[in-house]
Design a protein around this motif. Structure first.
Motif, PDB file in Angstrom:
ATOM      1  N   GLY A  71       0.822  -1.211   0.000  1.00  0.00           N
ATOM      2  CA  GLY A  71       0.000   0.000   0.000  1.00  0.00           C
ATOM      3  C   GLY A  71       0.852   1.256   0.000  1.00  0.00           C
ATOM      4  N   ILE A  72       1.899   1.257   0.796  1.00  0.00           N
ATOM      5  CA  ILE A  72       2.797   2.420   0.850  1.00  0.00           C
ATOM      6  C   ILE A  72       3.499   2.597  -0.487  1.00  0.00           C
ATOM      7  CG2 ILE A  72       4.948   3.259   1.879  1.00  0.00           C
ATOM      8  CD1 ILE A  72       3.982   2.051   4.541  1.00  0.00           C
ATOM      9  N   ASN A  73       3.903   1.502  -1.114  1.00  0.00           N
ATOM     10  CA  ASN A  73       4.582   1.569  -2.404  1.00  0.00           C
ATOM     11  C   ASN A  73       3.664   2.184  -3.460  1.00  0.00           C
ATOM     12  OD1 ASN A  73       6.638   1.224  -4.237  1.00  0.00           O
ATOM     13  ND2 ASN A  73       6.129  -0.893  -4.682  1.00  0.00           N
ATOM     14  N   LYS A  74       2.393   1.800  -3.467  1.00  0.00           N
ATOM     15  CA  LYS A  74       1.441   2.371  -4.427  1.00  0.00           C
ATOM     16  C   LYS A  74       1.281   3.867  -4.189  1.00  0.00           C
ATOM     17  CE  LYS A  74      -1.246  -1.783  -5.297  1.00  0.00           C
ATOM     18  NZ  LYS A  74      -2.540  -2.443  -5.159  1.00  0.00           N
ATOM     19  N   ARG A  75       1.190   4.270  -2.924  1.00  0.00           N
ATOM     20  CA  ARG A  75       1.046   5.702  -2.623  1.00  0.00           C
ATOM     21  C   ARG A  75       2.282   6.478  -3.043  1.00  0.00           C
ATOM     22  NH1 ARG A  75      -0.740   5.479   3.451  1.00  0.00           N
ATOM     23  NH2 ARG A  75      -0.252   3.313   3.197  1.00  0.00           N
ATOM     24  N   LEU A  76       3.463   5.897  -2.822  1.00  0.00           N
ATOM     25  CA  LEU A  76       4.697   6.568  -3.231  1.00  0.00           C
ATOM     26  C   LEU A  76       4.779   6.702  -4.746  1.00  0.00           C
ATOM     27  CD1 LEU A  76       7.431   5.112  -0.861  1.00  0.00           C
ATOM     28  CD2 LEU A  76       6.586   7.442  -0.946  1.00  0.00           C
ATOM     29  N   ASP A  77       4.332   5.685  -5.473  1.00  0.00           N
ATOM     30  CA  ASP A  77       4.338   5.763  -6.932  1.00  0.00           C
ATOM     31  C   ASP A  77       3.456   6.905  -7.415  1.00  0.00           C
ATOM     32  OD1 ASP A  77       6.085   3.655  -7.169  1.00  0.00           O
ATOM     33  OD2 ASP A  77       4.526   2.158  -7.612  1.00  0.00           O
ATOM     34  N   SER A  78       2.260   7.022  -6.846  1.00  0.00           N
ATOM     35  CA  SER A  78       1.371   8.108  -7.271  1.00  0.00           C
ATOM     36  C   SER A  78       1.929   9.462  -6.847  1.00  0.00           C
ATOM     37  CB  SER A  78      -0.043   7.905  -6.719  1.00  0.00           C
ATOM     38  OG  SER A  78      -0.042   8.013  -5.315  1.00  0.00           O
ATOM     39  N   GLN A  79       2.563   9.536  -5.689  1.00  0.00           N
ATOM     40  CA  GLN A  79       3.161  10.788  -5.231  1.00  0.00           C
ATOM     41  C   GLN A  79       4.319  11.193  -6.137  1.00  0.00           C
ATOM     42  OE1 GLN A  79       1.898  12.658  -2.723  1.00  0.00           O
ATOM     43  NE2 GLN A  79       3.343  14.212  -3.358  1.00  0.00           N
ATOM     44  N   GLU A  80       5.119  10.234  -6.576  1.00  0.00           N
ATOM     45  CA  GLU A  80       6.216  10.532  -7.499  1.00  0.00           C
ATOM     46  C   GLU A  80       5.675  11.076  -8.808  1.00  0.00           C
ATOM     47  OE1 GLU A  80       8.577   7.025  -8.019  1.00  0.00           O
ATOM     48  OE2 GLU A  80       9.357   7.087  -5.968  1.00  0.00           O
ATOM     49  N   PHE A  81       4.590  10.502  -9.311  1.00  0.00           N
ATOM     50  CA  PHE A  81       3.981  10.977 -10.550  1.00  0.00           C
ATOM     51  C   PHE A  81       3.499  12.414 -10.391  1.00  0.00           C
ATOM     52  CE2 PHE A  81       0.165  11.590 -13.167  1.00  0.00           C
ATOM     53  CZ  PHE A  81       0.728  11.424 -14.416  1.00  0.00           C
ATOM     54  N   ILE A  82       2.848  12.703  -9.279  1.00  0.00           N
ATOM     55  CA  ILE A  82       2.357  14.068  -9.028  1.00  0.00           C
ATOM     56  C   ILE A  82       3.531  15.036  -8.925  1.00  0.00           C
ATOM     57  CG2 ILE A  82       1.219  15.522  -7.303  1.00  0.00           C
ATOM     58  CD1 ILE A  82      -0.605  13.068  -6.725  1.00  0.00           C
ATOM     59  N   ASN A  83       4.562  14.659  -8.187  1.00  0.00           N
ATOM     60  CA  ASN A  83       5.733  15.532  -8.044  1.00  0.00           C
ATOM     61  C   ASN A  83       6.401  15.791  -9.382  1.00  0.00           C
ATOM     62  OD1 ASN A  83       5.295  15.649  -5.319  1.00  0.00           O
ATOM     63  ND2 ASN A  83       6.919  14.213  -4.786  1.00  0.00           N
ATOM     64  N   ARG A  84       6.518  14.767 -10.205  1.00  0.00           N
ATOM     65  CA  ARG A  84       7.133  14.919 -11.522  1.00  0.00           C
ATOM     66  C   ARG A  84       6.294  15.864 -12.379  1.00  0.00           C
ATOM     67  NH1 ARG A  84       6.913   9.752 -13.566  1.00  0.00           N
ATOM     68  NH2 ARG A  84       8.109   9.125 -11.756  1.00  0.00           N
ATOM     69  N   SER A  85       4.984  15.710 -12.339  1.00  0.00           N
ATOM     70  CA  SER A  85       4.097  16.576 -13.126  1.00  0.00           C
ATOM     71  C   SER A  85       4.216  18.026 -12.673  1.00  0.00           C
ATOM     72  CB  SER A  85       2.642  16.112 -12.981  1.00  0.00           C
ATOM     73  OG  SER A  85       2.505  14.793 -13.445  1.00  0.00           O
ATOM     74  N   ILE A  86       4.260  18.247 -11.378  1.00  0.00           N
ATOM     75  CA  ILE A  86       4.390  19.611 -10.852  1.00  0.00           C
ATOM     76  C   ILE A  86       5.740  20.199 -11.250  1.00  0.00           C
ATOM     77  CG2 ILE A  86       4.645  20.947  -8.723  1.00  0.00           C
ATOM     78  CD1 ILE A  86       2.505  19.103  -7.491  1.00  0.00           C
TER      79      ILE A  86
END
Length: 85
Positions: free
Chosen positions: A45-60
């Motif tokens: 679960g933490i890994n999935k959240r980190l993946d989505s957070q990385e995507f958001i950070n990259r987009s920003i």
């Protein structure tokens, strides 16, 4: 010399004590196995959240870079989109 050693426990008592201790160990191992499974589930679960957070950070980050680049171009070339023909 020394006197011979006499065992006062019956074999049945000794085996019963060994079985009891093995049962306790088996119960402990089952608890540990369940806890490891729970930890694995949490990590997924933490890994999935980190993946989505990385995507958001990259987009920003890409958005900020594009905005800064556009601002710098507009600063040095104020008529950039409307250059004279």
């Amino acid at each position: 010399m020394s006197d011979p050693v006499t065992v006062t426990y019956s074999l049945e008592e000794v085996l019963k004590r060994i079985e009891d201790k093995l049962d306790k160990m088996d119960g402990s191992l089952n608890k540990i196995e369940i806890e490891v499974t729970e930890v694995k589930t949490e990590l997924k679960g933490i890994n999935k959240r980190l993946d989505s957070q990385e995507f958001i950070n990259r987009s920003i980050a890409i958005g900020v870079i594009v905005a800064l680049t556009s601002g710098v171009i507009k600063l040095f070339f104020p008529n950039f989109p409307n250059l004279p023909h």
